[in-house]
Design a protein around this motif. Structure first.
Motif, PDB file in Angstrom:
ATOM      1  N   TYR A  90       0.725  -0.824  -0.281  1.00 10.72           N
ATOM      2  CA  TYR A  90       0.011   0.124  -0.058  1.00 10.72           C
ATOM      3  C   TYR A  90       0.884   0.999   0.105  1.00 10.72           C
ATOM      4  O   TYR A  90       0.193   2.195  -0.582  1.00 10.72           O
ATOM      5  CB  TYR A  90      -1.191  -0.515   1.075  1.00 10.72           C
ATOM      6  CG  TYR A  90      -1.738  -1.117   1.069  1.00 10.72           C
ATOM      7  CD1 TYR A  90      -3.042   0.270   0.273  1.00 10.72           C
ATOM      8  CD2 TYR A  90      -2.678  -2.082   1.611  1.00 10.72           C
ATOM      9  CE1 TYR A  90      -3.829  -1.419  -0.025  1.00 10.72           C
ATOM     10  CE2 TYR A  90      -2.866  -2.758   0.835  1.00 10.72           C
ATOM     11  CZ  TYR A  90      -3.762  -2.442   0.339  1.00 10.72           C
ATOM     12  OH  TYR A  90      -5.625  -3.683   0.193  1.00 10.72           O
ATOM     13  N   MET A  91       1.862   1.057   0.864  1.00 14.11           N
ATOM     14  CA  MET A  91       2.416   2.298   0.493  1.00 14.11           C
ATOM     15  C   MET A  91       3.753   2.881  -0.763  1.00 14.11           C
ATOM     16  O   MET A  91       3.914   3.565  -0.636  1.00 14.11           O
ATOM     17  CB  MET A  91       4.128   1.761   1.717  1.00 14.11           C
ATOM     18  CG  MET A  91       3.420   2.013   3.562  1.00 14.11           C
ATOM     19  SD  MET A  91       4.799   1.838   4.652  1.00 14.11           S
ATOM     20  CE  MET A  91       5.805   3.186   4.066  1.00 14.11           C
ATOM     21  N   VAL A  94       0.312   3.880  -3.129  1.00 19.76           N
ATOM     22  CA  VAL A  94       0.359   5.972  -2.533  1.00 19.76           C
ATOM     23  C   VAL A  94       1.713   6.669  -2.688  1.00 19.76           C
ATOM     24  O   VAL A  94       1.345   6.982  -3.290  1.00 19.76           O
ATOM     25  CB  VAL A  94       0.220   5.635  -1.293  1.00 19.76           C
ATOM     26  CG1 VAL A  94      -0.012   7.165  -0.731  1.00 19.76           C
ATOM     27  CG2 VAL A  94      -1.258   4.975  -0.507  1.00 19.76           C
ATOM     28  N   MET A  95       2.750   5.891  -2.940  1.00 15.75           N
ATOM     29  CA  MET A  95       3.996   7.273  -3.492  1.00 15.75           C
ATOM     30  C   MET A  95       4.495   7.245  -4.754  1.00 15.75           C
ATOM     31  O   MET A  95       4.299   8.265  -5.259  1.00 15.75           O
ATOM     32  CB  MET A  95       5.125   5.432  -3.041  1.00 15.75           C
ATOM     33  CG  MET A  95       5.429   6.518  -0.794  1.00 15.75           C
ATOM     34  SD  MET A  95       7.338   5.792  -0.802  1.00 15.75           S
ATOM     35  CE  MET A  95       7.642   5.022  -1.950  1.00 15.75           C
ATOM     36  N   VAL A  97       1.077   7.015  -6.573  1.00 12.48           N
ATOM     37  CA  VAL A  97       0.243   7.797  -7.510  1.00 12.48           C
ATOM     38  C   VAL A  97       0.362   9.369  -6.712  1.00 12.48           C
ATOM     39  O   VAL A  97      -0.138  10.440  -7.235  1.00 12.48           O
ATOM     40  CB  VAL A  97      -1.315   7.395  -6.497  1.00 12.48           C
ATOM     41  CG1 VAL A  97      -2.021   8.463  -6.726  1.00 12.48           C
ATOM     42  CG2 VAL A  97      -0.962   6.314  -7.243  1.00 12.48           C
ATOM     43  N   CYS A  98       1.485   9.483  -5.491  1.00 14.69           N
ATOM     44  CA  CYS A  98       1.181  10.783  -5.562  1.00 14.69           C
ATOM     45  C   CYS A  98       2.857  11.517  -6.307  1.00 14.69           C
ATOM     46  O   CYS A  98       3.110  12.172  -6.775  1.00 14.69           O
ATOM     47  CB  CYS A  98       1.880  11.035  -4.301  1.00 14.69           C
ATOM     48  SG  CYS A  98       0.929  10.432  -2.513  1.00 14.69           S
ATOM     49  N   PRO A 110      -4.160  12.520  -6.187  1.00 10.89           N
ATOM     50  CA  PRO A 110      -3.055  12.434  -4.944  1.00 10.89           C
ATOM     51  C   PRO A 110      -3.825  12.068  -3.451  1.00 10.89           C
ATOM     52  O   PRO A 110      -3.929  10.780  -2.824  1.00 10.89           O
ATOM     53  CB  PRO A 110      -2.063  12.400  -5.199  1.00 10.89           C
ATOM     54  CG  PRO A 110      -2.148  13.426  -6.647  1.00 10.89           C
ATOM     55  CD  PRO A 110      -3.597  13.836  -6.926  1.00 10.89           C
ATOM     56  N   ILE A 111      -4.697  13.087  -3.830  1.00  7.76           N
ATOM     57  CA  ILE A 111      -4.319  12.862  -1.719  1.00  7.76           C
ATOM     58  C   ILE A 111      -6.222  11.911  -2.009  1.00  7.76           C
ATOM     59  O   ILE A 111      -5.770  11.227  -1.145  1.00  7.76           O
ATOM     60  CB  ILE A 111      -5.140  13.971  -1.070  1.00  7.76           C
ATOM     61  CG1 ILE A 111      -3.582  14.851  -1.262  1.00  7.76           C
ATOM     62  CG2 ILE A 111      -5.571  14.108  -0.083  1.00  7.76           C
ATOM     63  CD1 ILE A 111      -3.885  16.611  -1.362  1.00  7.76           C
ATOM     64  N   SER A 114      -5.257   8.679  -2.411  1.00 12.94           N
ATOM     65  CA  SER A 114      -4.440   7.628  -0.776  1.00 12.94           C
ATOM     66  C   SER A 114      -5.013   7.671   0.368  1.00 12.94           C
ATOM     67  O   SER A 114      -5.402   6.608   0.977  1.00 12.94           O
ATOM     68  CB  SER A 114      -3.480   9.281  -0.836  1.00 12.94           C
ATOM     69  OG  SER A 114      -2.010   9.020  -1.185  1.00 12.94           O
ATOM     70  N   LEU A 117      -7.277   4.349  -1.059  1.00  5.85           N
ATOM     71  CA  LEU A 117      -5.908   2.874  -1.228  1.00  5.85           C
ATOM     72  C   LEU A 117      -5.523   2.635   0.314  1.00  5.85           C
ATOM     73  O   LEU A 117      -5.261   1.708   0.163  1.00  5.85           O
ATOM     74  CB  LEU A 117      -4.665   3.732  -2.191  1.00  5.85           C
ATOM     75  CG  LEU A 117      -4.871   3.789  -3.659  1.00  5.85           C
ATOM     76  CD1 LEU A 117      -3.471   4.338  -4.240  1.00  5.85           C
ATOM     77  CD2 LEU A 117      -5.268   2.072  -3.984  1.00  5.85           C
ATOM     78  N   THR A 118      -6.073   3.684   0.898  1.00  2.00           N
ATOM     79  CA  THR A 118      -5.707   2.747   2.865  1.00  2.00           C
ATOM     80  C   THR A 118      -7.225   2.432   3.425  1.00  2.00           C
ATOM     81  O   THR A 118      -7.087   1.548   3.944  1.00  2.00           O
ATOM     82  CB  THR A 118      -5.925   4.265   3.614  1.00  2.00           C
ATOM     83  OG1 THR A 118      -6.299   5.451   3.239  1.00  2.00           O
ATOM     84  CG2 THR A 118      -3.982   4.746   2.446  1.00  2.00           C
TER      85      THR A 118
END
Length: 139
Positions: A90-91, A94-95, A97-98, A110-111, A114, A117-118
């Motif tokens: 997941y990290m 998220v990275m 996507v950011c 991205p926010i 994120s 995704l969590t």
């Protein structure tokens, strides 16, 4: 990176019966017992078991952990499950996507992604907290 989470319950069951139910639950669901002692069972997922795998295993299965149990009275038992959930996938997502949002010069998406995704990780924690001991006692 693994996230450590604890679930604590007081169950109306005797210690020896709870220990047998935990062992049966672990054996039936494809877990391997690593260590066993008075008042605890340490386990991990048996990757070589022949159980059927599902797409929803992430939400319902525990990768590795430890059951701790002790008698609080003759008919009640204090039980605790400590399990570890991997957050690496997941990290990384998220990275990525950011980084894509920075590349596209869009900060809002991205926010929002994120947060979405969590959600599976939060669902897993809530599901485990509500259902693990109920499944063991019903076993």
């Amino acid at each position: 990176m693994k996230y450590k989470y604890k679930i604590k319950r007081t169950l109306k069951i005797q210690v020896d019966l709870l220990e047998r139910k935990i062992e049966a639950y672990l054996a039936n669901n494809g877990y391997r017992i690593i260590e066993r002692g008075p008042g605890y069972i340490t386990f991990t997922e048996n990757k070589f078991s022949d159980r059927k795998k599902s797409r929803y295993d992430f939400h319902t299965r525990i990768g590795e952990g430890k059951f701790i149990f002790k008698s609080s009275s003759e008919t009640e038992t204090y039980a605790e499950l400590i399990y570890f959930t991997s957050m690496v996938e997941y990290m990384i997502i998220v990275m990525l996507v950011c980084l894509f949002g920075i590349y596209a010069r869009n900060i809002i998406m991205p926010i929002i992604f994120s947060i979405f995704l969590t959600l599976p990780l939060l669902f897993k924690i809530v599901y485990q907290n509500e259902h693990v001991f109920e499944e063991i006692v019903a076993f």
